[in-house]
Design an enzyme around this catalytic site. Structure first.
Site, mmCIF file in Angstrom:
data_model
loop_
_atom_site.group_PDB
_atom_site.id
_atom_site.type_symbol
_atom_site.label_atom_id
_atom_site.label_comp_id
_atom_site.label_asym_id
_atom_site.label_seq_id
_atom_site.Cartn_x
_atom_site.Cartn_y
_atom_site.Cartn_z
ATOM 1 N N SER A 114 98.177 36.185 39.064
ATOM 2 C CA SER A 114 99.193 35.569 37.998
ATOM 3 C C SER A 114 98.484 36.617 36.684
ATOM 4 O O SER A 114 98.595 38.044 36.742
ATOM 5 C CB SER A 114 97.488 34.217 38.198
ATOM 6 O OG SER A 114 95.839 35.058 38.046
ATOM 7 N N GLU A 146 89.465 30.471 36.706
ATOM 8 C CA GLU A 146 89.273 28.967 37.301
ATOM 9 C C GLU A 146 88.708 29.121 38.633
ATOM 10 O O GLU A 146 87.707 28.374 38.835
ATOM 11 C CB GLU A 146 90.595 29.275 37.717
ATOM 12 C CG GLU A 146 91.549 27.932 36.256
ATOM 13 C CD GLU A 146 92.528 27.158 36.800
ATOM 14 O OE1 GLU A 146 92.834 27.058 37.996
ATOM 15 O OE2 GLU A 146 93.571 26.911 36.078
ATOM 16 N N ASP A 184 87.843 34.362 27.983
ATOM 17 C CA ASP A 184 88.790 34.354 28.502
ATOM 18 C C ASP A 184 90.250 34.551 28.716
ATOM 19 O O ASP A 184 91.243 34.266 29.462
ATOM 20 C CB ASP A 184 88.302 34.024 30.203
ATOM 21 C CG ASP A 184 87.034 34.957 31.101
ATOM 22 O OD1 ASP A 184 86.268 35.649 29.544
ATOM 23 O OD2 ASP A 184 86.747 34.781 31.849
ATOM 24 N N GLY A 185 91.231 34.255 27.083
ATOM 25 C CA GLY A 185 92.249 34.125 26.835
ATOM 26 C C GLY A 185 92.083 32.299 27.432
ATOM 27 O O GLY A 185 93.557 31.752 26.573
ATOM 28 N N GLY A 235 100.523 38.178 34.755
ATOM 29 C CA GLY A 235 100.246 37.887 34.122
ATOM 30 C C GLY A 235 100.957 38.388 33.094
ATOM 31 O O GLY A 235 101.721 39.395 32.175
ATOM 32 N N ASP A 239 95.019 36.601 33.690
ATOM 33 C CA ASP A 239 93.221 36.209 33.578
ATOM 34 C C ASP A 239 92.751 35.033 34.183
ATOM 35 O O ASP A 239 92.147 34.474 34.070
ATOM 36 C CB ASP A 239 92.696 37.052 32.466
ATOM 37 C CG ASP A 239 92.863 38.712 32.967
ATOM 38 O OD1 ASP A 239 92.859 39.410 33.524
ATOM 39 O OD2 ASP A 239 93.471 39.365 31.558
#
Length: 511
Positions: free
Chosen positions: A207, A214, A477-478, A240, A209
């Protein structure tokens, strides 16, 4: 006939002689094959993982078992021990699997094998064990991996990227894999919260970040959160837009090279940051931002198809507006100037390794299994008197992070360390000219960004930020969180990741 000879080698060298025509010499940092290359076995094609192809070692000529073609046996080939994935003795062959560079940013799995007789197996077995010991060093052989694939992240290609570029590497390294696809936002939180942490050595996120975010938070919700976060390493295959965790851990945006990094990855303590808001407490592993960086990240979700370029586009659009984001900021400053920060980085990065430090971490986590208490309380508590207040009426950008590289070519915070208990807090006044702002952006790849006077940098253990506006973006974290006051506090070495070095990020430090 196979024989093992170390009499003429260096202290770490050991040669395996096969039928007096081939020697495989195990050196300090490479495996040197001299003579006939042997049988090159089919491996999985990157175009179709289930289709078999035949690969050659570099441009060497080979002897293929069962074929009559025999060409010049006087060949030499060196394979980096870091690239050795596996070796074994089968019923009639010695088989060595390794990662062969196929392009600047790609590797593919290649296997070479040599026929051996039954009486030779004991000597060959001993040599294979030595090869694996030196090839893996402190890294765990045959890691047990929980693979989480986000089929919706980035450009939606994570599943195919994993199957094509990573799966063959893990298979060659004899990793045990358990693959699961996430189906909705927050699914990885549920998976991590209920994970059998004794069944896996690492969770591999395919993925951007968002999935590691999660997983960290899913482990953080468990009653044994401290133990789970310490015991279970979290790592990322870059599928990602930003892929910050991969760039910091392995210095690459390539899925295949990152897969090799995971196979050879060393357990590394990672500082995690508690983020407290009015009604919540979450964990951050990468960054917290407010102002232009948060806007560039979160307000460009509609153009994810641009990949990492969407961040640059978002920055330029907002730069033209010269927007400011007024706020109140208070920081628990530990190191307040750049010269001292450079000294701290140099001292920390060269310190001797503590023996059995990982075992001590695991023991401490078992004794205190839950999340650490908040030393400074939450965002609604009184502000500690020894915190510094920072003027924020003309704030252009506030950024705090515990990783050096945000995405490709953005080594923005080179003084950041994985496990020093501190985060870099960066502030930039929103009144800087457009020209200066563009210069700052252009200086990020060069490494001169750190020393620009417009960038104010502090090492801190905690901070609190309170926005003045009613609407806007805060990025953790985005990920977007409620636009309200939040407080951050570092927990030294609470998390665990896999890295190439075992102690530093793959970023050039401050000069």
């Amino acid at each position: 006939m196979a024989s093992s000879d170390s009499s003429a080698q260096g202290p770490h060298d050991m040669a395996l002689i096969l039928d007096q025509s081939v020697s495989l010499t195990l050196g300090t940092d490479s495996l040197l094959i001299e003579g006939m290359t042997g049988c090159i076995r089919p491996i999985a094609s990157r175009d179709s993982p289930n289709r078999q192809i035949t690969a050659l070692v570099a441009k060497q000529t080979v002897v293929v078992v069962g074929c009559s073609s025999l060409v010049n046996p006087k060949t030499t080939h060196a394979i980096s021990l870091y690239n050795i994935l596996g070796a074994e003795v089968t019923a009639s062959n010695l088989v060595v699997a390794y990662a062969e560079p196929t392009a600047k940013d790609d590797i593919s799995v290649t296997t070479v094998q040599y026929p051996i007789a039954e009486k030779e197996k004991k000597a060959v077995d001993s040599w294979v064990q030595k090869l694996l010991e030196q090839a893996y060093g402190k890294a765990l052989i045959g890691k047990r991996l929980k693979i989480l694939v986000n089929p919706f992240g980035g450009k939606g290609t994570a599943a195919s990227l994993y199957q094509t570029y990573a799966a063959p590497v893990f298979a060659a390294a004899k990793c045990q894999v358990d693959v699961e696809h996430t189906t909705h936002r927050g699914h990885a939180i549920d998976i991590a919260e209920n994970l059998d942490i004794d069944a896996y050595d690492a969770v591999v996120c395919c993925s951007g970040d968002g999935l590691p975010y999660e997983v960290f938070n899913g482990l953080g919700k468990r009653p044994d959160a401290h133990k789970a976060l310490t015991q279970t390493a979290i790592t990322l295959l870059p599928c990602g837009s930003g892929n910050g965790l991969t760039w910091n851990s392995f210095g690459t945006g390539s899925v295949s090279i990152a897969a090799l990094g995971i196979v050879k990855g060393l357990r590394t303590p990672l500082d995690l940051v508690s983020i407290s808001q009015k009604d919540s407490r979450t964990l951050s592993f990468l960054s917290q931002s407010f102002g232009i960086v948060a806007e560039c990240d979160l307000a460009t979700e509609n153009i994810r198809w641009m990949g990492a370029q969407r961040f640059t586009y978002g920055f330029l659009v907002r730069l033209m507006r010269q927007t400011i984001w007024p706020c109140d900021i208070a920081v628990k400053v530990e190191i307040g100037d750049k010269a001292a920060i450079k000294e701290h980085y140099a001292a920390w990065s060269t310190r001797p390794e503590e023996p059995d430090s990982d075992s001590k971490r695991l023991e401490a986590a078992a004794l205190s299994p839950g999340l650490p208490e908040l030393k400074y309380g939450g965002v609604t508590d009184d502000l500690p008197q020894d915190w510094d207040t920072i003027p924020g009426e003309t704030m252009g950008n506030f950024y705090a992070g515990n990783m050096a590289i945000m995405s490709k070519d953005t080594n923005m915070f080179p003084a950041t360390l994985p496990n020093d208990g501190l985060m870099d807090v960066v502030t930039i006044d929103g009144r800087v000219s457009r020209g200066t702002a563009i210069t700052m952006m252009n200086e990020i790849p060069s490494g001169r960004f750190f020393d620009m006077p417009e960038l104010i940098l502090r090492k801190a253990s905690a901070f609190r930020l309170t926005p003045h506006q009613r609407e806007g973006y805060i990025s953790i974290d985005g990920e977007r969180v409620p636009f309200e006051a939040f407080q951050a506090e570092v927990h030294q070495g609470l998390g665990t990741i896999l890295t190439k070095s075992g102690r530093l990020y793959e970023a050039e430090g401050p000069r």
